[in-house]
Motif scaffolding. Structure first.
Motif, PDB file in Angstrom:
ATOM      1  N   THR A  89       0.777   6.549   4.432  1.00 10.44           N
ATOM      2  CA  THR A  89      -0.069   7.672   4.799  1.00 10.44           C
ATOM      3  C   THR A  89       0.791   8.931   4.834  1.00 10.44           C
ATOM      4  OG1 THR A  89       0.339   7.481   7.177  1.00 10.44           O
ATOM      5  CG2 THR A  89      -1.458   6.144   6.253  1.00 10.44           C
ATOM      6  N   ARG A  90       0.145  10.080   4.919  1.00  6.50           N
ATOM      7  CA  ARG A  90       0.907  11.331   4.998  1.00  6.50           C
ATOM      8  C   ARG A  90       1.795  11.350   6.236  1.00  6.50           C
ATOM      9  NH1 ARG A  90      -1.677  17.449   4.429  1.00  6.50           N
ATOM     10  NH2 ARG A  90       0.190  18.609   5.070  1.00  6.50           N
ATOM     11  N   GLU A 105       3.017   8.751   7.868  1.00 13.23           N
ATOM     12  CA  GLU A 105       4.104   7.787   7.685  1.00 13.23           C
ATOM     13  C   GLU A 105       5.186   8.350   6.770  1.00 13.23           C
ATOM     14  OE1 GLU A 105       1.749   3.509   8.144  1.00 13.23           O
ATOM     15  OE2 GLU A 105       1.804   4.553   6.214  1.00 13.23           O
ATOM     16  N   ASP A 160      -0.572  12.134  -0.901  1.00 15.68           N
ATOM     17  CA  ASP A 160      -0.345  12.063   0.545  1.00 15.68           C
ATOM     18  C   ASP A 160       1.126  11.836   0.854  1.00 15.68           C
ATOM     19  OD1 ASP A 160      -2.871  12.405   1.955  1.00 15.68           O
ATOM     20  OD2 ASP A 160      -3.524  10.582   0.948  1.00 15.68           O
ATOM     21  N   GLU A 161       1.775  10.974   0.085  1.00 15.53           N
ATOM     22  CA  GLU A 161       3.193  10.712   0.314  1.00 15.53           C
ATOM     23  C   GLU A 161       4.036  11.951   0.046  1.00 15.53           C
ATOM     24  OE1 GLU A 161       3.350   5.917  -0.663  1.00 15.53           O
ATOM     25  OE2 GLU A 161       3.431   7.371  -2.311  1.00 15.53           O
ATOM     26  N   ARG A 196       0.840  -1.195   0.000  1.00  9.55           N
ATOM     27  CA  ARG A 196       0.000   0.000   0.000  1.00  9.55           C
ATOM     28  C   ARG A 196       0.874   1.243   0.000  1.00  9.55           C
ATOM     29  NH1 ARG A 196       0.379   2.452   4.875  1.00  9.55           N
ATOM     30  NH2 ARG A 196       0.956   1.180   6.695  1.00  9.55           N
TER      31      ARG A 196
END
Length: 337
Positions: free
Chosen positions: A31-32, A34, A67-68, A28
């Motif tokens: 998240t932002r 992460e 997000d990344e 996957r």
């Protein structure tokens, strides 16, 4: 950069790599939060080099999402807070590698936008270019010294409406991570994040891309980051530079609204190749000073400056921005060095 890392650091970073690389059906996106954690660990030296390479190339292979990229930018901005508030109203990233570039006409466009009321903060890394007329060299030829500190940038913006800072002055560790491209052989999501870095907190920007698909990604990430305005364009060699002889699609963000707009050609002429074996500093300066006529270059500069004025909120629409930019171009010799 910290001097050591712990087993806990390695385990935490490995969790990010594992999320990306588990395989079909299980992998996957980060998240932002992460992604921000991963980039913070990279910049702080709390991630093993092998793991850093794995993470960046997995993201590259999968295709980074908004997000990344926003998470990466969050971590980058947290280290550059001393640059926030220097007085910029328009962010202008310049990071092209130069294999398909000619003279950096966008530099002149930034100076026009500054004369039109924008406070332009340009930042970047280009000294790895394959020819000598990169952004810093062009600015040096124009007599514009780089800013090495936030105070120097603020002073330049107050005096001239324009400042340039090399990436190593803003964050040497970020430059180190960017230069991993030389070892990995491919660009990484760091290149994309730098387009949205906006270390001065200008809130508005002009951004160039080489691959058209990144325009929408940068537009979406800018929205997540709360940008006031941005324009992303497929520009010459990946810089924010408008090709004047054909219609150009603008991916825009304005007061929270994302939309696309087509900018019509500015001149009737065959599109010109940006790549030049060795762009001439003398010709670059001669065009700026009005000593040599080059309608294509003039339209490139004015058209790009129009996008900057529009993103900076200094024109109500593209037509008005173009008219203002052409007026500034015609008046430039009154102030040109």
């Amino acid at each position: 950069m910290t001097t050591g890392r712990s087993d806990e650091d390695d385990a935490a970073f490995a969790a990010h790599v594992r999320a990306l690389g588990r395989g079909p059906g299980r992998a996957r996106h980060l998240t932002r939060a992460e992604a921000a954690d991963a980039m913070a660990r990279i910049l702080d030296g709390r991630a093993a080099p092998e793991a850093v390479g794995a993470l960046l190339m997995l993201m590259r292979y999968r295709g980074e999402n908004a997000d990344e990229i926003a998470g990466f930018v969050d971590a980058m901005r947290a280290r550059a807070r001393s640059w926030t508030g220097i007085g910029a109203t328009l962010d202008w990233p310049s990071y092209a590698a130069g294999r398909t570039r000619g003279a950096p006409w966008f530099v002149l466009a930034a100076l026009l936008a500054a004369r039109g009321g924008a406070r332009v903060f340009m930042h970047g890394y280009n000294s790895h270019m394959s020819h000598p007329l990169h952004t810093r060299a062009a600015l040096e030829a124009l007599g514009i010294a780089p800013a090495g500190t936030p105070a120097e940038a603020a002073a330049a913006l107050a005096a001239d409406g324009f400042a340039y800072a090399p990436l190593e002055a803003i964050d040497a560790e970020l430059l180190r991570v960017l230069r991993l491209r030389e070892k990995l052989g491919l660009r990484s999501p760091v290149n994309t994040a730098l387009k949205l870095f906006d270390p001065a907190g200008a809130g508005g920007s002009v951004q160039g891309v080489f691959h058209p698909s990144y325009r929408a990604l940068q537009q979406e990430a800018a929205g997540l980051l709360g940008a006031r305005a941005m324009i992303a364009v497929k520009g010459g060699g990946g810089e924010a530079e408008r090709v004047p002889a054909k219609a150009v699609e603008l991916f825009r963000l304005h007061e929270g609204r994302a939309f696309e707009q087509s900018a019509p050609p500015l001149i009737e002429a065959p599109p010109r190749r940006h790549a030049e074996p060795e762009p001439s500093v003398a010709r670059f300066l001669a065009v700026w000073r009005g000593e040599e006529e080059d309608p294509y270059a003039a339209a490139t500069v004015a058209g790009t400056a129009a996008l900057a004025l529009l993103s900076a909120g200094l024109a109500p629409d593209l037509e008005a921005a173009e008219a203002r930019a052409w007026a500034l171009w015609r008046a430039r010799m009154d102030e040109a060095a």
